[in-house]
Structure formats: structure tokens, C-alpha cells
Design a protein around this motif. Structure first.
Motif, mmCIF file in Angstrom:
data_model
loop_
_atom_site.group_PDB
_atom_site.id
_atom_site.type_symbol
_atom_site.label_atom_id
_atom_site.label_comp_id
_atom_site.label_asym_id
_atom_site.label_seq_id
_atom_site.Cartn_x
_atom_site.Cartn_y
_atom_site.Cartn_z
ATOM 1 N N ALA A 118 0.778 -1.087 -0.171
ATOM 2 C CA ALA A 118 0.062 0.017 -0.002
ATOM 3 C C ALA A 118 0.972 1.347 0.090
ATOM 4 C CB ALA A 118 -0.928 0.103 1.267
ATOM 5 N N LEU A 119 0.301 2.345 -0.855
ATOM 6 C CA LEU A 119 1.194 3.693 -0.665
ATOM 7 C C LEU A 119 1.208 4.108 0.544
ATOM 8 C CD1 LEU A 119 2.376 5.481 -2.936
ATOM 9 C CD2 LEU A 119 0.153 6.685 -2.858
ATOM 10 N N ARG A 120 2.377 4.564 1.041
ATOM 11 C CA ARG A 120 2.247 5.382 2.394
ATOM 12 C C ARG A 120 2.291 6.875 2.085
ATOM 13 N NH1 ARG A 120 8.278 5.076 4.609
ATOM 14 N NH2 ARG A 120 7.233 6.267 6.026
ATOM 15 N N TRP A 121 0.910 7.031 2.747
ATOM 16 C CA TRP A 121 0.471 8.494 2.573
ATOM 17 C C TRP A 121 1.259 9.424 3.464
ATOM 18 C CZ3 TRP A 121 -2.110 9.116 -1.667
ATOM 19 C CH2 TRP A 121 -2.777 7.979 -2.272
ATOM 20 N N LEU A 126 4.951 9.956 -12.264
ATOM 21 C CA LEU A 126 4.161 9.375 -13.424
ATOM 22 C C LEU A 126 2.631 10.044 -13.504
ATOM 23 C CD1 LEU A 126 5.061 5.481 -12.397
ATOM 24 C CD2 LEU A 126 5.601 6.983 -14.515
ATOM 25 N N VAL A 127 2.250 10.005 -12.132
ATOM 26 C CA VAL A 127 0.799 10.794 -12.103
ATOM 27 C C VAL A 127 0.750 12.010 -12.675
ATOM 28 C CG1 VAL A 127 -1.414 10.942 -10.746
ATOM 29 C CG2 VAL A 127 -0.102 8.925 -10.191
ATOM 30 N N ARG A 180 0.649 -0.306 -10.759
ATOM 31 C CA ARG A 180 -0.697 0.323 -11.036
ATOM 32 C C ARG A 180 -1.641 0.544 -9.735
ATOM 33 N NH1 ARG A 180 -6.209 -1.812 -11.915
ATOM 34 N NH2 ARG A 180 -6.936 -1.148 -13.748
ATOM 35 N N GLY A 181 -1.462 -0.177 -8.468
ATOM 36 C CA GLY A 181 -2.264 0.082 -7.395
ATOM 37 C C GLY A 181 -1.775 1.379 -6.932
ATOM 38 N N LEU A 182 -0.338 1.694 -6.775
ATOM 39 C CA LEU A 182 0.085 2.749 -6.399
ATOM 40 C C LEU A 182 -0.324 4.209 -7.236
ATOM 41 C CD1 LEU A 182 3.566 1.383 -5.265
ATOM 42 C CD2 LEU A 182 1.593 1.651 -3.984
ATOM 43 N N VAL A 183 -0.236 3.806 -8.253
ATOM 44 C CA VAL A 183 -0.346 4.877 -9.380
ATOM 45 C C VAL A 183 -1.801 5.477 -9.311
ATOM 46 C CG1 VAL A 183 -0.697 5.490 -11.635
ATOM 47 C CG2 VAL A 183 1.651 4.658 -11.119
ATOM 48 N N LEU A 184 -2.678 4.300 -9.309
ATOM 49 C CA LEU A 184 -4.140 4.672 -9.105
ATOM 50 C C LEU A 184 -4.824 5.323 -8.021
ATOM 51 C CD1 LEU A 184 -5.753 1.624 -11.234
ATOM 52 C CD2 LEU A 184 -5.453 3.936 -12.101
ATOM 53 N N ALA A 185 -4.081 4.788 -6.753
ATOM 54 C CA ALA A 185 -4.204 5.248 -5.658
ATOM 55 C C ALA A 185 -3.964 6.952 -5.521
ATOM 56 C CB ALA A 185 -3.697 4.440 -4.563
ATOM 57 N N ALA A 213 -9.523 7.138 -13.642
ATOM 58 C CA ALA A 213 -10.534 6.630 -14.912
ATOM 59 C C ALA A 213 -9.663 6.354 -16.005
ATOM 60 C CB ALA A 213 -11.798 6.927 -14.715
ATOM 61 N N TRP A 214 -9.013 7.819 -16.462
ATOM 62 C CA TRP A 214 -8.382 7.616 -17.705
ATOM 63 C C TRP A 214 -7.275 6.729 -17.975
ATOM 64 C CZ3 TRP A 214 -3.453 9.108 -19.100
ATOM 65 C CH2 TRP A 214 -3.281 9.291 -20.582
ATOM 66 N N ILE A 215 -6.598 6.830 -16.660
ATOM 67 C CA ILE A 215 -5.323 5.865 -16.461
ATOM 68 C C ILE A 215 -5.664 4.338 -16.783
ATOM 69 C CG2 ILE A 215 -3.543 4.833 -15.116
ATOM 70 C CD1 ILE A 215 -3.156 7.789 -13.910
ATOM 71 N N VAL A 216 -6.902 3.949 -16.169
ATOM 72 C CA VAL A 216 -7.443 2.737 -16.200
ATOM 73 C C VAL A 216 -7.656 2.360 -17.690
ATOM 74 C CG1 VAL A 216 -9.470 1.143 -15.598
ATOM 75 C CG2 VAL A 216 -8.272 2.524 -13.886
ATOM 76 N N ALA A 217 -8.230 3.158 -18.467
ATOM 77 C CA ALA A 217 -8.585 3.149 -19.709
ATOM 78 C C ALA A 217 -7.498 3.299 -20.646
ATOM 79 C CB ALA A 217 -9.766 4.100 -20.231
ATOM 80 N N ALA A 218 -6.469 4.051 -20.400
ATOM 81 C CA ALA A 218 -5.324 4.275 -21.247
ATOM 82 C C ALA A 218 -4.265 3.678 -21.066
ATOM 83 C CB ALA A 218 -5.268 5.821 -21.365
#
Length: 505
Positions: free
Chosen positions: A147-150, A172-173, A203-208, A219-224
Motif C-alpha cells: 500500500a502507498l505510504r501516505w 508518473l501521475v 498500477r495500484g500505487l499509481v491509481l491510489a 479512470a483515464w489511466i485505467v482506460a489508457a
């Protein structure tokens, strides 16, 4: 002596491989975060083979240094050219070396100096792949949970400073955010680090992070975007001043930063690329539907034993891997660790001869030409042990099987954290959690004081130390694990490395 440069390539001896494609026509299709020795001796070498095989000039590389300018400063005067030296030994044991000049590194950006340039490159129309070798600690996550360390300082900073991110995930984001705003197409994000399910983890870290910034961006990252899992394998030791001098003398021109590697190279990658890829198969890459079994094989057999060998070897005063594996007791321990405790935890790999794989690995460790430093491998243990050793431990415990050799490898890390080897030589603990580890050690030592029985005191010490949940998760509550590690730490302290291994045999 002249500098290695496109204008000096004609001066090189005829037995040194040089770029044969039209380098001026290369476009930067790959952005690589964490440009360092491994990337330059692995990804870039395989990409060079693809360029020679296909002459598809869309796949030049722009590297990104996330912390320091030393790589940029060494290579920019060389227009990105550098030498890869592949080292092994002949039948007589004498080191031998083949040289290749690699040409696909077009530029190196330094993120702390100019984060805007990095974001612009990720959001460039030519960019099709963004790859990473930032080491386990570069993902700013908890190794035990992924998990990402906030609370990580770089993540906190990157959420607040969109134009100047520090972390790989933040870059990246924020780069993808610009890419989306410009209406650009798909891109592949490719982790080449030693993490289980490295693509899924990334993927999990980028999307979080993206979801915190903007749900539509996530949502765009999931699609693209795609995030293939991959397994990479090549031993790449640190370049020394003596290496630079030797290689430059052979070239007849000065290379400020060559890299070294062993002849062995492996790369297994899922063939899920959103915007194309080079023909990496020309350089030895293997494309598969699922990389997870190969990742587990490499993390446990190669990385796990590499760490075990490094901690035991360093504490015994053995500076290099080949020196360590040359010791019969250490070689026997590593062989038995693979055969008896790690191999039974591996997923099915029907086409793999596991005995031959194990023998080849021992042979790789024995390569005297690499001079791979045990203390280099010993760095960042808190980030490495969860995937290299503790996954095997959990599988063995769940199967009610012995863990004595695996536990000794964990104990060797705790032994190394003393900061002094068995001859009294001090070493620095280089780890992103160095402060927390030192505090945990002090608490563990204090908790064991006053316990009269030596074995009970050691179990208490290990039990308290393993409460570091980002590393050990639920293993602190596993009495068999605590007891086995305690037997290892007590034996190492009382008998030393070789006395412990003698008793284990």
C-alpha cells in the motif's frame, strides 16, 4: 585522451561493438525513471539489440535521474554513449571482458533540477513506454502490504506540489495528468524492479495517488495505460575507478561511466503494451501471458539467496560474492536453502529444469570477474526481505514445513544490523528505515534484559523487533518463526557465521 563520443567511434578497436543504426534519427519512445547501472546493462542492452535487428528508430531512451546529477554529468559530454563490459572468467580462471558501446540513451534529465522537463517528456507525443528501476524503496510503499505510504514525505510533497514532484509515483501521475489534458494516446508503465507482481503493484500505487488527485484522471489511466508484470535478471556490480581506467585504456578514449555485467541476462515480460514496443525478443526477452511464476522464481531463488549470502558473507568479512560462495560451508548452505526450503514454495514451471537453474545460479555467484560487493547487496534490507525471504517463510509455515535455513537468513540481517562485523570492522546501515530499525533494535535489547534464560531472552528480543509490521506483518505472532530466528541470532552472536553453519550441517 579523447572522450567517448559519436565523433570518436571510428577510433575504437575493431573488436568493440558500436551502434550500427542512424542514431541521429532516433526518437525517444521510452522514458526511464531511475537511469542507473542496471537499466544501462539490461533494458538498454536489449533495446540496442532490437534496434539493430529491426532498425525501428522509434525506441530511443530518455533517462531520468531522480536524485543526483552524476549520471547526466558523466554521459551528456559523451552524447549519451557509454560502454557495457561483460565480464566472466576463462577456463584458467583469468578474468575476460567483452565491450559494447550502447547508443540508444539520448539524454539524461535530472528531476530535482528540472521536474518540468521530466513531466514534459512523459507527456510527449513520442513517448510510448515509461519504465522504472527505482529499487524497492523508490515506490514509497509498505513492503508487507504493497500500500502507498501516505505519510511518506515525498508523497505528501507530491500531493501538494503538482509541478515539482519528487517520487516516481508522483512523477508518473503528474506526467499522465498532462498527457490526458493534451489528448495524447495510450502509454505503458513498465516496472523492472524486484517486487512481486511489480506491474500490479505499480498500477495500484499509481491509481491510489491519481484518485487522490482527480477521480477522472484515475479512470483515464485505467482506460489508457497498461502495467505489464516483468521479471529481470542480470548481476550488475558497481563500477569502480579501476573499471573506468581499464575500459578507457581498452577503448583508446575515455568513458566517464561504463557499466559492468555478467554474461547471463534474462527478461520475462507480459506482452501487454498499450502503444507498441521494441522487438526485445531480439535481445533475449521472453514474452508471456503471465509473469508471476517467473517473478516468484527469481525473487526467491536469486534475490533471496543473494541477500542471505550477502549478510552472512559481510559479517564473516568476505567482501565479494565470489569470495563468499567459494567458502564450502556457505556454498553448501545456499545450495541447501534453495533445494530444501525455497524450491518447494515455487509455483509450477513445467519447462524449467530447477536443478540446472540452481547449479547455474551457484556458478553465476562464483564469477570472480564481477567483484560484486556483499555490502552493496546488503543495502535497504527493510525493503527487500518481505519479498525475497518472508514470502517463502510464510509458505513453509502454512505447509507446516521446517524454516531453519530461511530463518537463519533473516537472522543474518538482524546480525548485520549490529553495524560491526565479526572482526570488529564497522559498516554503515544504509536503509530508508535505518532510524526505525535502530530504535526497534534498542527496544528489543531493552525488552530482553532481565530475562535470565539466554534462549528465552533471545526469543523476547526477536519477538519485540519483529513487531515492525511494515516489514514482518503477522509473522511476529508466529511462535515458530520467532523461535527459529532467535536460534539463528543467538548462534551467530555466540559462534559466528562459520560456527553456526557448521552446526547447521
Amino acid at each position: 585522451m579523447d572522450r567517448l563520443h559519436p565523433t570518436s567511434l571510428h577510433q575504437l578497436p575493431s573488436d568493440i561493438a558500436v551502434p550500427r543504426y542512424e542514431r541521429d534519427a532516433l526518437r525517444a519512445g521510452i522514458v526511464h525513471l531511475g537511469v542507473g547501472a542496471f537499466q544501462r546493462a539490461h533494458l538498454a542492452v536489449v533495446t540496442e539489440a532490437a534496434l539493430h535487428a529491426t532498425n525501428d528508430l522509434r525506441w530511443g531512451i530518455v533517462g531520468v535521474s531522480l536524485r543526483q546529477a552524476d549520471t547526466r554529468d558523466a554521459l551528456r559530454p559523451q552524447a549519451g554513449l557509454y560502454t557495457v563490459a561483460i565480464r566472466d572468467a576463462g577456463e584458467d580462471g583469468a578474468p575476460r571482458e567483452t565491450l559494447q558501446v550502447v547508443g540508444n540513451l539520448l539524454d539524461v534529465l535530472v528531476a530535482p533540477e528540472d521536474p518540468e522537463a521530466v513531466l514534459q517528456r512523459i507527456a510527449h507525443a513520442d513517448t510510448r513506454i515509461v519504465s522504472l528501476t527505482v529499487t524497492e524503496k523508490g515506490y514509497c510503499h509498505d513492503p508487507a502490504t504493497h500500500a502507498l505510504r501516505w505519510d511518506h514525505p515525498d508523497i505528501v510533497h507530491d500531493l501538494a506540489h503538482a509541478a515539482a514532484p519528487r517520487s516516481a509515483v508522483g512523477m508518473l501521475v503528474r506526467g499522465l495528468q498532462r498527457r490526458k489534458a493534451r489528448g495524447l494516446g495510450s502509454v505503458t508503465l513498465l516496472s523492472l524492479d524486484n517486487l512481486p507482481a511489480n506491474g500490479h503493484t505499480l498500477r495500484g500505487l499509481v491509481l491510489a495517488f491519481a484518485d487522490k488527485v482527480d477521480a477522472d484522471l484515475a479512470a483515464w489511466i485505467v482506460a489508457a495505460c497498461t502495467f505489464p508484470n516483468s521479471m529481470v535478471d542480470r548481476i550488475v556490480p558497481r563500477t569502480t575507478a579501476a573499471d573506468r581506467e581499464r575500459i578507457s585504456a581498452r577503448l583508446g578514449v575515455r568513458d566517464a561511466w561504463p557499466v559492468l555485467g555478467e554474461p547471463f541476462l534474462d527478461w520475462v515480460v507480459e506482452d501487454r503494451f498499450a502503444a507498441g514496443r521494441p522487438d526485445w525478443a531480439a535481445g533475449g526477452a521472453r514474452f508471456v501471458d503471465e509473469a508471476a511464476p517467473y517473478e516468484t522464481l527469481k525473487l526467491r531463488m536469486v534475490n533471496g539467496t543473494h541477500s542471505a549470502l550477502a549478510y552472512l558473507g559481510a559479517m564473516a568479512g568476505l567482501a565479494t560474492v565470489d569470495r563468499a560462495i567459494a567458502e564450502p560451508l556457505l556454498r553448501g548452505y545456499i545450495d541447501a536453502l534453495m533445494r530444501e526450503e525455497i524450491a518447494p514454495t515455487l509455483p509450477p514451471l513445467p519447462q524449467l529444469d530447477l536443478d540446472a537453474y540452481r547449479a547455474r545460479l551457484l556458478q553465476r555467484y562464483a564469477n570472480p570477474a564481477l567483484q560484486h560487493q556483499t555490502r552493496q547487496i546488503a543495502m535497504d534490507g527493510s525493503q527487500k526481505l518481505p519479498q525475497r525471504l518472508l514470502g517463502s517463510v510464510r509458505d513453509r509455515l502454512n505447509a507446516d514445513q521446517p524454516i531453519e535455513r530461511l530463518a537463519l537468513a533473516v537472522a543474518a540481517w538482524l546480525h548485520y544490523l549490529r553495524g560491526v562485523d565479526e572482526a570488529g570492522r564497522a559498516h554503515e546501515i544504509q536503509d530508508p528505515l535505518a532510524g526505525a530499525l535502530a530504535e526497534a533494535m534498542a527496544q528489543a535489547d531493552q525488552a530482553s534484559q532481565g530475562v535470565a534464560d539466554a534462549q528465552a531472552a533471545e526469543r523476547r528480543r526477536v519477538e519485540v523487533f519483529t513487531r515492525l509490521t511494515p516489514l514482518f506483518g503477522d509473522l511476529a505472532a508466529q511462535p515458530r518463526f520467532v523461535a527459529a530466528v532467535a536460534r539463528g541470532t543467538q548462534a551467530l552472536r555466540e559462534r559466528g557465521v562459520f560456527g553456526t553453519l557448521q552446526a547447521l550441517c
